[in-house]
Design a protein around this motif. Structure first.
Motif, PDB file in Angstrom:
ATOM      1  N   PHE A   1       8.920  -3.175   0.733  1.00  0.00           N
ATOM      2  CA  PHE A   1       9.778  -2.071   1.151  1.00  0.00           C
ATOM      3  C   PHE A   1       9.085  -0.739   0.900  1.00  0.00           C
ATOM      4  N   GLU A   2       8.483  -0.579  -0.289  1.00  0.00           N
ATOM      5  CA  GLU A   2       7.787   0.665  -0.626  1.00  0.00           C
ATOM      6  C   GLU A   2       6.630   0.933   0.336  1.00  0.00           C
ATOM      7  N   ILE A   3       5.912  -0.123   0.692  1.00  0.00           N
ATOM      8  CA  ILE A   3       4.785   0.009   1.617  1.00  0.00           C
ATOM      9  C   ILE A   3       5.279   0.469   2.983  1.00  0.00           C
ATOM     10  N   GLU A   4       6.397  -0.086   3.429  1.00  0.00           N
ATOM     11  CA  GLU A   4       6.961   0.317   4.726  1.00  0.00           C
ATOM     12  C   GLU A   4       7.367   1.794   4.710  1.00  0.00           C
ATOM     13  N   VAL A   5       7.954   2.251   3.611  1.00  0.00           N
ATOM     14  CA  VAL A   5       8.338   3.665   3.508  1.00  0.00           C
ATOM     15  C   VAL A   5       7.082   4.544   3.537  1.00  0.00           C
ATOM     16  N   LEU A   6       6.050   4.144   2.808  1.00  0.00           N
ATOM     17  CA  LEU A   6       4.806   4.931   2.770  1.00  0.00           C
ATOM     18  C   LEU A   6       4.117   4.981   4.126  1.00  0.00           C
TER      19      LEU A   6
END
Length: 148
Positions: free
Chosen positions: A82-87
């Protein structure tokens, strides 16, 4: 719109939508940018410096993702994905392998590289051209393929 302005705007929308996880990631990135500015003794970062911080954050998460997958920590894998997708929303568009191949081949000709001994020369010339737009390990693999 600067990256910091975009982050502030997205932070407000995440607060209004009560998206706690997204808000948390945006705050982490914003804090990293502010810490980098303090470390460099500046009020604001240049686009290149912002990209360096974003790339670092992205790479840290990718590395952690690999480690957590190997350890079987599915709960943390899901969170990091999820964090990677936001970044990714703040990162520049990634180059395709074909585009990378073209850049690498032209760079090899520019620096007149002939063997694997010239790999450092090629890598140091390629990396500034594709900063933040491609994964370093992929670049390394393609350069090795062309320098045999």
């Amino acid at each position: 719109m600067t990256l910091l302005e975009q982050l502030n705007q997205d932070m407000k929308s995440a607060m209004k939508a009560r998206e706690k996880e997204r808000l948390s990631v945006i705050r982490m990135v914003k804090a990293s940018l502010q810490n980098e500015a303090i470390k460099l003794g500046k009020d604001t970062l240049s686009e290149d410096e912002e990209l360096t911080v974003l790339t670092r954050e992205f790479k840290q998460r990718k590395d952690s993702l690999h480690e957590f997958k190997e350890a079987g920590r599915d709960d943390l894998v899901e969170k990091l994905n999820f964090e990677i997708e936001v970044l990714k929303a703040y990162m520049p568009a990634q180059l395709s392998e074909a585009e990378l191949e073209d850049i690498i081949q032209s760079t090899i000709q520019e620096v007149q590289a002939a063997s694997k001994k010239d790999m450092g020369k090629v890598m140091s010339a390629v990396m500034p051209k594709v900063k933040g737009k491609a994964d370093g390990s992929l670049i390394n693999k393609i350069v090795q393929k062309h320098l045999q």
